[in-house]
Write an enzyme that holds these catalytic residues in place. Sequence first.
Site, PDB file in Angstrom:
ATOM      1  N   CYS A   7      -4.632   7.751  -3.922  1.00  0.00           N
ATOM      2  CA  CYS A   7      -4.708   6.285  -3.875  1.00  0.00           C
ATOM      3  C   CYS A   7      -4.156   5.803  -2.538  1.00  0.00           C
ATOM      4  CB  CYS A   7      -3.892   5.723  -5.032  1.00  0.00           C
ATOM      5  SG  CYS A   7      -3.680   3.942  -5.021  1.00  0.00           S
ATOM      6  N   SER A   9      -2.120   3.604  -2.098  1.00  0.00           N
ATOM      7  CA  SER A   9      -0.668   3.380  -2.221  1.00  0.00           C
ATOM      8  C   SER A   9       0.111   4.651  -1.858  1.00  0.00           C
ATOM      9  CB  SER A   9      -0.304   2.927  -3.634  1.00  0.00           C
ATOM     10  OG  SER A   9      -1.023   1.766  -3.967  1.00  0.00           O
ATOM     11  N   HIS A  12       0.265   4.510   1.772  1.00  0.00           N
ATOM     12  CA  HIS A  12       1.241   3.493   2.196  1.00  0.00           C
ATOM     13  C   HIS A  12       2.657   4.080   2.193  1.00  0.00           C
ATOM     14  CE1 HIS A  12      -1.617   0.363   2.397  1.00  0.00           C
ATOM     15  NE2 HIS A  12      -1.545  -0.124   1.172  1.00  0.00           N
ATOM     16  N   HIS A  28       0.278   9.434  -8.206  1.00  0.00           N
ATOM     17  CA  HIS A  28       0.594   8.626  -9.400  1.00  0.00           C
ATOM     18  C   HIS A  28      -0.644   8.327 -10.229  1.00  0.00           C
ATOM     19  CE1 HIS A  28      -0.703   5.904  -6.253  1.00  0.00           C
ATOM     20  NE2 HIS A  28      -1.114   5.105  -7.215  1.00  0.00           N
ATOM     21  N   CYS A 135      -4.781   4.586 -12.299  1.00  0.00           N
ATOM     22  CA  CYS A 135      -4.420   3.565 -11.294  1.00  0.00           C
ATOM     23  C   CYS A 135      -5.619   2.727 -10.879  1.00  0.00           C
ATOM     24  CB  CYS A 135      -3.748   4.162 -10.057  1.00  0.00           C
ATOM     25  SG  CYS A 135      -3.283   2.874  -8.879  1.00  0.00           S
TER      26      CYS A 135
HETATM   27  P1  PAD Z   1      -8.917   1.175   0.760  1.00  0.00           P
HETATM   28  O1  PAD Z   1      -8.158   1.373   2.012  1.00  0.00           O
HETATM   29  O2  PAD Z   1      -9.826   2.234   0.283  1.00  0.00           O
HETATM   30  O3  PAD Z   1      -9.791  -0.154   0.895  1.00  0.00           O
HETATM   31  C1  PAD Z   1      -9.415  -1.250   1.649  1.00  0.00           C
HETATM   32  C2  PAD Z   1     -10.697  -1.876   2.239  1.00  0.00           C
HETATM   33  O4  PAD Z   1     -10.336  -3.057   2.945  1.00  0.00           O
HETATM   34  C3  PAD Z   1     -11.460  -0.981   3.211  1.00  0.00           C
HETATM   35  O5  PAD Z   1     -12.813  -0.889   2.814  1.00  0.00           O
HETATM   36  C4  PAD Z   1     -11.313  -1.697   4.551  1.00  0.00           C
HETATM   37  O6  PAD Z   1     -12.451  -1.536   5.395  1.00  0.00           O
HETATM   38  C5  PAD Z   1     -11.154  -3.132   4.110  1.00  0.00           C
HETATM   39  N1  PAD Z   1     -10.494  -4.005   5.085  1.00  0.00           N
HETATM   40  C6  PAD Z   1      -9.522  -3.681   5.974  1.00  0.00           C
HETATM   41  N2  PAD Z   1      -9.167  -4.767   6.684  1.00  0.00           N
HETATM   42  C7  PAD Z   1      -9.922  -5.793   6.237  1.00  0.00           C
HETATM   43  C8  PAD Z   1     -10.018  -7.158   6.586  1.00  0.00           C
HETATM   44  N3  PAD Z   1      -9.231  -7.691   7.523  1.00  0.00           N
HETATM   45  N4  PAD Z   1     -10.918  -7.929   5.932  1.00  0.00           N
HETATM   46  C9  PAD Z   1     -11.712  -7.394   4.958  1.00  0.00           C
HETATM   47  N5  PAD Z   1     -11.665  -6.098   4.591  1.00  0.00           N
HETATM   48  C10 PAD Z   1     -10.782  -5.305   5.222  1.00  0.00           C
HETATM   49  O7  PAD Z   1      -7.830   0.812  -0.341  1.00  0.00           O
HETATM   50  P2  PAD Z   1      -7.892   0.794  -1.945  1.00  0.00           P
HETATM   51  O8  PAD Z   1      -9.123   0.126  -2.428  1.00  0.00           O
HETATM   52  O9  PAD Z   1      -7.555   2.140  -2.470  1.00  0.00           O
HETATM   53  O10 PAD Z   1      -6.620  -0.117  -2.221  1.00  0.00           O
HETATM   54  C11 PAD Z   1      -6.619  -1.465  -1.786  1.00  0.00           C
HETATM   55  C12 PAD Z   1      -5.225  -2.033  -1.846  1.00  0.00           C
HETATM   56  O11 PAD Z   1      -4.771  -2.074  -3.198  1.00  0.00           O
HETATM   57  C13 PAD Z   1      -4.180  -1.182  -1.104  1.00  0.00           C
HETATM   58  O12 PAD Z   1      -3.284  -2.056  -0.452  1.00  0.00           O
HETATM   59  C14 PAD Z   1      -3.487  -0.439  -2.219  1.00  0.00           C
HETATM   60  O13 PAD Z   1      -2.172  -0.035  -1.866  1.00  0.00           O
HETATM   61  C15 PAD Z   1      -3.485  -1.482  -3.284  1.00  0.00           C
HETATM   62  C16 PAD Z   1      -3.302  -0.956  -4.679  1.00  0.00           C
HETATM   63  N6  PAD Z   1      -2.595  -1.743  -5.528  1.00  0.00           N
HETATM   64  C17 PAD Z   1      -2.384  -1.366  -6.792  1.00  0.00           C
HETATM   65  C18 PAD Z   1      -1.667  -2.299  -7.703  1.00  0.00           C
HETATM   66  O14 PAD Z   1      -1.285  -1.892  -8.797  1.00  0.00           O
HETATM   67  N7  PAD Z   1      -1.525  -3.565  -7.299  1.00  0.00           N
HETATM   68  C19 PAD Z   1      -2.885  -0.170  -7.269  1.00  0.00           C
HETATM   69  C20 PAD Z   1      -3.643   0.626  -6.413  1.00  0.00           C
HETATM   70  C21 PAD Z   1      -3.841   0.215  -5.111  1.00  0.00           C
HETATM   71 ZN    ZN Z   2      -2.576   3.767  -7.032  1.00  0.00          ZN
END
Ligand code: PAD
Ligand code: ZN
Length: 335
Positions: A7, A9, A12, A28, A135
Amino acid sequence: MVATGICRSDDHMISGQLALPLPVILGHEAAGIVESIGDEVTTVKPGDKVIPLFLPQCGKCAVCKHPESNACLKCKLTVPQGTMQDGTTRFTCRGKPIYQFAGTSTFSEYSVVDETSVVKIDPASPLEKVCLIGCAFSTGYGSAVNVAKVTKGSTCAVFGLGGVGLCVIMGCKAAGAARIIAVDLNKDKFAKAKEVGATECINPQDFKKPTHEVLKEMSGGGVDFSFEVVGRYDTILSALSCCHEAYGVSVIVGQPPGFQDLRMDPMLLLTGRTWKGAVFGGYKGKDSVPKLVADFMAKKFPLDSIITHVLPFEKINEGLDLLRSGKSIYTILTF
Ligand code: PAD
Ligand code: ZN
Ligand code: ZN
């Protein structure tokens, strides 16, 4: 552990966006089989197929008892302890402690988890797919159906088309949204977004105007629901601003960079917008994860469309490189 997803995260954590006690075993989002249990454990037994829960559900705290919330007080989300709930860590290397991550630490053949951080699932379920319910899937889908409570016929905007953003789109579609506008800087993400339900895709770089202005024009005044699934301050504000000033709802899903404050104009909320956020899509894990697995088994949503790579666990660094280069959506590591 049988399978674990990589993921954003986890990445990160590697890049240091959230301070963690080190050294740590990350991971996770997984599925596995119970090997052994402690004396007082009653809800799982050896041989059960299970999903570890990075957000526990103790069932006893004020949050667990509240019908609308899921961030169980047993989990210190903003100040990670790196231990089990009893303050111990069960991993060591050459006699020195290795910290645990999110109560799960799934980048390991074996892990030790609290009973509140694991749930039994359908024994027929394919673990190399349903691990994503641990997740990404639940986070995205639940952000649409539980947190925003997307309504039939509504217009939604989704910023960020990674694995989580695609699951937000699936949730908006399942809730009956009429228009789902997908936003990403990487146009290679658009085909997949359309496959899972986006009706339009836009790249902010194709416009001179700010993205929220573009979306307001496209939706005739502002979208009903917007989702930030990138983890950046500018997109958090853009998502808030693009929803309708009087009744729009904007949900923060992406994990923002730590150690900074965000400045915003309170007028954005005074006019009537709602600004929300949630982890794990608002789902209480023990109650909801088995039901989501059952829904997957009943073909109510696909997971194949977001799994682009399956690699043996030894190739974890290749999996992380695929994520960082934007070439993968979800890489599943198998043990
Ligand atoms: P990812 O990195 O696969 O996707 C992020 C997308 O955003 C990519 O397609 C990028 O091209 C795009 N992007 C980057 N910059 C911009 C911008 N300025 N404008 C528009 N698009 C852009 O990540 P993911 O889908 O695996 O996760 C997304 C977020 O969610 C990430 O921050 C992650 O840590 C978070 C997350 N949160 C939880 C939760 O429980 N809240 C769980 C899992 C992931
Ligand atoms: Zn996650
Ligand atoms: Zn609790």
